[in-house]
Design an enzyme around this catalytic site. Structure first.
Site, PDB file in Angstrom:
ATOM      1  N   ASP A 107       0.866  -1.191   0.000  1.00 42.07           N
ATOM      2  CA  ASP A 107       0.000   0.000   0.000  1.00 42.07           C
ATOM      3  C   ASP A 107       0.902   1.241   0.000  1.00 42.07           C
ATOM      4  O   ASP A 107       2.121   1.132  -0.204  1.00 42.07           O
ATOM      5  CB  ASP A 107      -0.958  -0.028   1.210  1.00 42.07           C
ATOM      6  CG  ASP A 107      -0.235   0.204   2.539  1.00 42.07           C
ATOM      7  OD1 ASP A 107       1.017   0.170   2.577  1.00 42.07           O
ATOM      8  OD2 ASP A 107      -0.931   0.417   3.554  1.00 42.07           O
ATOM      9  N   CYS A 113       3.509  -3.017   4.145  1.00 42.37           N
ATOM     10  CA  CYS A 113       2.646  -1.889   4.504  1.00 42.37           C
ATOM     11  C   CYS A 113       3.435  -1.043   5.503  1.00 42.37           C
ATOM     12  O   CYS A 113       4.657  -1.192   5.589  1.00 42.37           O
ATOM     13  CB  CYS A 113       1.273  -2.349   4.994  1.00 42.37           C
ATOM     14  SG  CYS A 113       1.258  -3.311   6.516  1.00 42.37           S
ATOM     15  N   GLY A 114       2.776  -0.176   6.232  1.00 37.01           N
ATOM     16  CA  GLY A 114       3.523   0.683   7.140  1.00 37.01           C
ATOM     17  C   GLY A 114       4.212  -0.106   8.239  1.00 37.01           C
ATOM     18  O   GLY A 114       5.408   0.029   8.481  1.00 37.01           O
ATOM     19  N   VAL A 146       1.832  -5.295   9.887  1.00 38.00           N
ATOM     20  CA  VAL A 146       0.816  -6.010  10.676  1.00 38.00           C
ATOM     21  C   VAL A 146      -0.445  -6.275   9.857  1.00 38.00           C
ATOM     22  O   VAL A 146      -0.935  -7.413   9.779  1.00 38.00           O
ATOM     23  CB  VAL A 146       0.473  -5.219  11.960  1.00 38.00           C
ATOM     24  CG1 VAL A 146      -0.707  -5.856  12.683  1.00 38.00           C
ATOM     25  CG2 VAL A 146       1.671  -5.143  12.883  1.00 38.00           C
ATOM     26  N   GLY A 147      -0.974  -5.226   9.239  1.00 38.86           N
ATOM     27  CA  GLY A 147      -2.202  -5.391   8.464  1.00 38.86           C
ATOM     28  C   GLY A 147      -2.004  -6.386   7.331  1.00 38.86           C
ATOM     29  O   GLY A 147      -2.859  -7.254   7.085  1.00 38.86           O
ATOM     30  N   HIS A 179      11.144 -24.015   9.552  1.00 38.87           N
ATOM     31  CA  HIS A 179      10.314 -24.755  10.517  1.00 38.87           C
ATOM     32  C   HIS A 179       8.821 -24.665  10.196  1.00 38.87           C
ATOM     33  O   HIS A 179       8.088 -25.625  10.409  1.00 38.87           O
ATOM     34  CB  HIS A 179      10.513 -24.200  11.936  1.00 38.87           C
ATOM     35  CG  HIS A 179      11.849 -24.525  12.530  1.00 38.87           C
ATOM     36  ND1 HIS A 179      12.091 -24.543  13.886  1.00 38.87           N
ATOM     37  CD2 HIS A 179      13.039 -24.834  11.946  1.00 38.87           C
ATOM     38  CE1 HIS A 179      13.357 -24.854  14.119  1.00 38.87           C
ATOM     39  NE2 HIS A 179      13.955 -25.026  12.956  1.00 38.87           N
ATOM     40  N   ARG A 226       7.763   1.390   7.633  1.00 36.42           N
ATOM     41  CA  ARG A 226       7.987   2.492   8.582  1.00 36.42           C
ATOM     42  C   ARG A 226       8.851   2.047   9.758  1.00 36.42           C
ATOM     43  O   ARG A 226       9.163   2.835  10.639  1.00 36.42           O
ATOM     44  CB  ARG A 226       6.636   3.012   9.105  1.00 36.42           C
ATOM     45  CG  ARG A 226       5.819   3.687   8.012  1.00 36.42           C
ATOM     46  CD  ARG A 226       4.461   4.140   8.507  1.00 36.42           C
ATOM     47  NE  ARG A 226       3.673   4.658   7.405  1.00 36.42           N
ATOM     48  CZ  ARG A 226       2.347   4.703   7.388  1.00 36.42           C
ATOM     49  NH1 ARG A 226       1.653   4.255   8.424  1.00 36.42           N
ATOM     50  NH2 ARG A 226       1.710   5.193   6.346  1.00 36.42           N
ATOM     51  N   ARG A 270       9.180 -33.492  12.856  1.00 35.52           N
ATOM     52  CA  ARG A 270       8.429 -32.649  13.804  1.00 35.52           C
ATOM     53  C   ARG A 270       7.874 -31.407  13.119  1.00 35.52           C
ATOM     54  O   ARG A 270       6.793 -30.930  13.475  1.00 35.52           O
ATOM     55  CB  ARG A 270       9.292 -32.279  15.011  1.00 35.52           C
ATOM     56  CG  ARG A 270      10.456 -31.362  14.708  1.00 35.52           C
ATOM     57  CD  ARG A 270      11.364 -31.231  15.934  1.00 35.52           C
ATOM     58  NE  ARG A 270      12.354 -30.175  15.787  1.00 35.52           N
ATOM     59  CZ  ARG A 270      13.461 -30.283  15.056  1.00 35.52           C
ATOM     60  NH1 ARG A 270      13.705 -31.393  14.364  1.00 35.52           N
ATOM     61  NH2 ARG A 270      14.321 -29.283  14.998  1.00 35.52           N
ATOM     62  N   ARG A 299       3.849 -30.597  12.740  1.00 35.54           N
ATOM     63  CA  ARG A 299       3.258 -29.319  13.177  1.00 35.54           C
ATOM     64  C   ARG A 299       2.544 -28.627  12.030  1.00 35.54           C
ATOM     65  O   ARG A 299       1.467 -28.038  12.208  1.00 35.54           O
ATOM     66  CB  ARG A 299       4.353 -28.424  13.768  1.00 35.54           C
ATOM     67  CG  ARG A 299       4.864 -28.983  15.082  1.00 35.54           C
ATOM     68  CD  ARG A 299       6.196 -28.431  15.492  1.00 35.54           C
ATOM     69  NE  ARG A 299       6.720 -29.174  16.646  1.00 35.54           N
ATOM     70  CZ  ARG A 299       7.979 -29.141  17.043  1.00 35.54           C
ATOM     71  NH1 ARG A 299       8.867 -28.397  16.413  1.00 35.54           N
ATOM     72  NH2 ARG A 299       8.363 -29.846  18.097  1.00 35.54           N
TER      73      ARG A 299
HETATM   74  C1  RB5 Z   1      -1.416   2.897   6.429  1.00 40.61           C
HETATM   75  O1  RB5 Z   1      -1.313   4.207   6.912  1.00 40.61           O
HETATM   76  C2  RB5 Z   1      -1.066   1.872   7.500  1.00 40.61           C
HETATM   77  O2  RB5 Z   1      -2.079   1.841   8.459  1.00 40.61           O
HETATM   78  C3  RB5 Z   1      -0.838   0.520   6.870  1.00 40.61           C
HETATM   79  O3  RB5 Z   1       0.165   0.624   5.902  1.00 40.61           O
HETATM   80  C4  RB5 Z   1      -0.335  -0.594   7.769  1.00 40.61           C
HETATM   81  O4  RB5 Z   1       0.659  -0.160   8.645  1.00 40.61           O
HETATM   82  C5  RB5 Z   1      -1.329  -1.420   8.434  1.00 40.61           C
HETATM   83  O5  RB5 Z   1      -0.977  -2.390   9.132  1.00 40.61           O
END
Ligand code: RB5
Length: 162
Positions: A10, A68-69, A72-73, A101, A112, A136, A140
């Site tokens: 993104d 992404c930033g 996580v998303g 693994h 970021r 193993r 898993r």
């Molecule tokens: C976008 O500003 C940001 O929220 C997205 O890139 C990301 O970090 C989400 O996990």
């Protein structure tokens, strides 16, 4: 066989994706760039994460990288698709061991959080690693796949090896 790597990002990962895309091509990888193709601060990470995850699940690419930033998303979205095992790895140990693994096939990065040179090291560790095939680890992985297909009814018993 040339490894085909699907890439997606993104706006948060847009410039890192461009850097990694050129670098991957220089390294001899085939790159399937699934966007974003222009910097749009209003775009949404699920669109690009889903595109990469679909490509990996469909076998159009052997590995995927989503940026992404924070990463996580991207990781949340990718792990929604059956056949995709995504890891958010900002250290090379996890990027390598996640494949060896856990058989991850998608690497998520947060542009970021890390710089370009660390991103390249992480991508190298991820792409050069192979699933160990150890009993193993296969056991898993089968449990993960059972949970993926049957929900928590597929959950097995605990092991005690590392
Ligand atoms: C976008 O500003 C940001 O929220 C997205 O890139 C990301 O970090 C989400 O996990």
């Amino acid at each position: 066989m040339t490894l085909r790597v699907a890439l997606g990002a993104d706006h948060g990962g847009f410039s890192l994706k461009a850097e990694l895309s050129s670098w991957l091509k220089e390294q001899g990888y085939e790159v399937l760039d699934l966007g974003a193709y222009a910097l749009d601060p209003a775009d949404d990470y699920p669109d690009f994460a889903a595109a990469v995850a679909r490509a990996v699940a469909a076998g159009e690419a052997q590995r995927g990288i989503i940026i992404c930033g924070s990463g996580v998303g991207a990781c949340i979205v990718a792990n929604k698709l059956a056949g995709v095992r995504a890891g958010l790895c900002h250290d090379t140990y996890s990027a390598r061991q996640g494949v060896e693994h856990d058989d991850i096939n998608v690497l998520c990065l947060g542009a970021r959080i890390i710089g370009v040179e660390l991103a390249k090291e992480l991508v190298s560790a991820f792409l050069n690693a192979r699933f160990s095939g150890a009993e193993r680890h296969r056991r898993r992985l089968q449990k993960v796949l059972a949970i993926e297909s049957k929900g928590l009814e597929g959950q097995g018993t605990k092991g005690d090896e590392s």
